[in-house]
Design a protein around this motif. Sequence first.
Motif, mmCIF file in Angstrom:
data_model
loop_
_atom_site.group_PDB
_atom_site.id
_atom_site.type_symbol
_atom_site.label_atom_id
_atom_site.label_comp_id
_atom_site.label_asym_id
_atom_site.label_seq_id
_atom_site.Cartn_x
_atom_site.Cartn_y
_atom_site.Cartn_z
ATOM 1 N N TYR A 6 4.877 3.832 -14.366
ATOM 2 C CA TYR A 6 5.080 4.401 -13.031
ATOM 3 C C TYR A 6 6.414 5.143 -12.943
ATOM 4 C CZ TYR A 6 5.864 4.582 -8.019
ATOM 5 O OH TYR A 6 6.138 5.002 -6.747
ATOM 6 N N LEU A 25 -4.266 -0.882 -1.159
ATOM 7 C CA LEU A 25 -3.474 -0.693 0.057
ATOM 8 C C LEU A 25 -4.354 -0.226 1.211
ATOM 9 C CD1 LEU A 25 -0.160 0.819 -1.327
ATOM 10 C CD2 LEU A 25 -0.507 -1.407 -0.241
ATOM 11 N N ASN A 84 13.371 0.030 3.746
ATOM 12 C CA ASN A 84 13.902 0.596 2.508
ATOM 13 C C ASN A 84 15.254 1.257 2.741
ATOM 14 O OD1 ASN A 84 11.830 -0.242 0.889
ATOM 15 N ND2 ASN A 84 10.710 1.687 0.923
ATOM 16 N N MET A 103 17.842 -1.462 3.270
ATOM 17 C CA MET A 103 18.207 -2.140 2.024
ATOM 18 C C MET A 103 19.078 -1.255 1.152
ATOM 19 S SD MET A 103 15.111 -4.593 0.832
ATOM 20 C CE MET A 103 13.673 -3.570 1.049
ATOM 21 N N MET A 133 0.955 13.053 5.006
ATOM 22 C CA MET A 133 0.636 11.678 4.531
ATOM 23 C C MET A 133 1.490 11.341 3.291
ATOM 24 S SD MET A 133 -1.192 8.851 3.872
ATOM 25 C CE MET A 133 -2.806 8.218 3.368
ATOM 26 N N GLU A 134 2.408 10.432 3.473
ATOM 27 C CA GLU A 134 3.357 10.142 2.388
ATOM 28 C C GLU A 134 2.766 9.197 1.341
ATOM 29 O OE1 GLU A 134 4.477 9.206 5.903
ATOM 30 O OE2 GLU A 134 2.618 8.194 5.422
ATOM 31 N N ASN A 135 3.489 8.964 0.306
ATOM 32 C CA ASN A 135 3.008 8.119 -0.778
ATOM 33 C C ASN A 135 3.173 6.643 -0.441
ATOM 34 O OD1 ASN A 135 2.437 6.777 -3.115
ATOM 35 N ND2 ASN A 135 3.383 8.326 -4.420
ATOM 36 N N LEU A 136 2.066 6.063 -0.072
ATOM 37 C CA LEU A 136 2.075 4.658 0.342
ATOM 38 C C LEU A 136 2.540 3.740 -0.772
ATOM 39 C CD1 LEU A 136 -1.003 3.569 2.430
ATOM 40 C CD2 LEU A 136 1.427 3.430 2.933
ATOM 41 N N ARG A 137 1.955 3.942 -1.945
ATOM 42 C CA ARG A 137 2.276 3.009 -3.023
ATOM 43 C C ARG A 137 3.758 3.012 -3.328
ATOM 44 N NH1 ARG A 137 1.243 3.162 -9.492
ATOM 45 N NH2 ARG A 137 2.228 1.156 -9.882
ATOM 46 N N GLU A 138 4.333 4.196 -3.370
ATOM 47 C CA GLU A 138 5.761 4.288 -3.678
ATOM 48 C C GLU A 138 6.603 3.490 -2.697
ATOM 49 O OE1 GLU A 138 7.246 7.782 -5.137
ATOM 50 O OE2 GLU A 138 9.279 7.507 -4.377
ATOM 51 N N LEU A 139 6.259 3.631 -1.432
ATOM 52 C CA LEU A 139 6.961 2.893 -0.379
ATOM 53 C C LEU A 139 6.977 1.396 -0.677
ATOM 54 C CD1 LEU A 139 7.797 4.886 1.701
ATOM 55 C CD2 LEU A 139 5.989 4.111 3.206
ATOM 56 N N PHE A 140 5.832 0.865 -1.007
ATOM 57 C CA PHE A 140 5.720 -0.572 -1.246
ATOM 58 C C PHE A 140 6.337 -0.967 -2.581
ATOM 59 C CE2 PHE A 140 3.531 -2.266 2.294
ATOM 60 C CZ PHE A 140 2.822 -1.204 2.834
ATOM 61 N N GLN A 141 6.201 -0.099 -3.548
ATOM 62 C CA GLN A 141 6.784 -0.365 -4.858
ATOM 63 C C GLN A 141 8.291 -0.557 -4.729
ATOM 64 O OE1 GLN A 141 4.509 -0.028 -7.468
ATOM 65 N NE2 GLN A 141 5.706 0.173 -9.315
ATOM 66 N N ILE A 142 8.901 0.384 -4.009
ATOM 67 C CA ILE A 142 10.355 0.319 -3.835
ATOM 68 C C ILE A 142 10.754 -0.943 -3.079
ATOM 69 C CG2 ILE A 142 12.287 1.404 -2.653
ATOM 70 C CD1 ILE A 142 11.061 4.105 -3.405
ATOM 71 N N MET A 143 10.014 -1.200 -2.027
ATOM 72 C CA MET A 143 10.343 -2.375 -1.219
ATOM 73 C C MET A 143 10.273 -3.658 -2.037
ATOM 74 S SD MET A 143 8.515 -3.845 2.188
ATOM 75 C CE MET A 143 7.006 -4.159 1.299
ATOM 76 N N THR A 144 9.171 -3.855 -2.741
ATOM 77 C CA THR A 144 9.030 -5.109 -3.489
ATOM 78 C C THR A 144 10.039 -5.181 -4.624
ATOM 79 O OG1 THR A 144 7.184 -4.035 -4.623
ATOM 80 C CG2 THR A 144 6.630 -5.606 -2.939
#
Lengths: 149, 149
Positions: free
Chosen positions: A39, A111, A134, A137, B1-12
């Motif tokens: 990724y 998701l 984000n 943080m 529509m932004e990149n959902l996965r990226e948002l969550f990836q960064i957060m986690t």
Amino acid sequence: MENLRELFQIMTRRFGFLDKNCCSVGGVNVSIIHSHILYEIDKQHHPSIQQVAETLGTDITTFSRQIQALVKMNLVKKTPHPDDKRVYILSLTVEGKYVATTIDQQMKTYLNDVFSHMNEFEKETVIRSIKLLNEAMAKTSNCCTTPMR
Amino acid sequence: MENLRELFQIMTRRFGFLDKNCCSVGGVNVSIIHSHILYEIDKQHHPSIQQVAETLGTDITTFSRQIQALVKMNLVKKTPHPDDKRVYILSLTVEGKYVATTIDQQMKTYLNDVFSHMNEFEKETVIRSIKLLNEAMAKTSNCCTTPMR
DNA sequence: ATTTATTATTTGCAAAATGCAAGTATTAAA
DNA sequence: TTTAATACTTGCATTTTGCAAATAATAAAT
């Protein structure tokens, strides 16, 4: 005032489970760690080994070996940097790109599945909130950034 | 529509870093994994080994050894179940409780730190969103729950 | 009441992942 | 041109993992 920590604990654990479940593409079996590496290589523009290790907070020697494994699996390519021969530039092979893309689609499906249990307003609110989180943080220096060594 | 996965990836990932940083109490050095185990034992009411392994999604044999380690460190106590002698009930020792509480406070401090970069309204929104997210993930069967097998 | 399945937990073992110390090679600074 | 710093790799020794198999206890089936 509810238990903040618990809320986040549960959330991150759930996302961890998500990661655990979704990491085999076709015949290739990719570990979560490897999927995160793919990724990042895909996302960053021709990163060096060091750069990706840094973003993932992985020890550089461990990371060096992880890359070796991915190269052996023919998912990642190491190219010597033209100007600085110490540096290797990482990129995805065609197969690596395929694996990364497939995992990305799986994640998106998951998701969307989650968000299907909300109405449009809730969804917008949640997405906005994750962004806020984000940003917050990123501003907080004594946590949430690359682990100190 | 932004990149959902990226948002969550960064957060986690950021929360993962948080975990990595904050796990040494007094003289005792507790790994993230151990801290999560302490947390769950504290939260669940006299759980069995199996139960905690289940919630954390850890292989039972691995988990058995993790508990052994925590018992050796004098943070966890194993008590035979009165009615079913196959089962061991887990609880925190006084020291274990102290360690768990301290880590909990550190986490709360970190979280407050993060939220200090938001106004009250944003904070409320974010907390409500995390709750929504947790509920939605709980409803989603094909992800985010204990790894299958 | 015994045999047979299940369940909860533990070990053997072998494979994989980790990280420190030390190495090589290369570039930058003194 | 010596010295220091950087990017990466390897040698080990330790730790972590998980499957298969063992043990011990309870439940189900005959």
